[in-house]
Every structure is written in structure tokens, then in C-alpha cells.
Design a protein around this motif. Sequence first.
Motif: not given
Length: 59
Positions: A17-21, A27-28, A32-40
Motif C-alpha cells: 500500500p502506498c501509505d505503508l511505503i 523512517l528510512a 539514515d538507512v536505505s529503504l531496502n535495508q529497513l524493509v529487510i
Amino acid sequence: MFQVKKIEHANKTFRMPCDLIDQLEKLAQEKDVSLNQLVIQCCQYALDHLDRGEDAPRE
């Protein structure tokens, strides 16, 4: 002794969902972290703390 480890990665596409993204991107950036690292990290935390309840294997 120091050993170099190679972590394997795979590319996958997930629809979210767009709001979750939006929340994850904000937050990422704040942390100061990548979105990918946060999702992991979020996925790993969820799996580590999953209440398996009735689905837990029986011994």
C-alpha cells in the motif's frame, strides 16, 4: 580468524500500500538507512517475533 562471507541476495517485486511505503520511506530517511535495508530489518524482526500459535510444529 577473520573470514569473508558472501551473502546471497535475490531480486523480488512486492506490491505494498502506498501509505505503508510512504511511512517506510520517511523512517528510512530519518534513520539514515536505505529503504531496502529497513524493509529487510522489519521482515526479519517480524519473522523472529512471529506468534506461531497453532501452527507451531508438535514434538
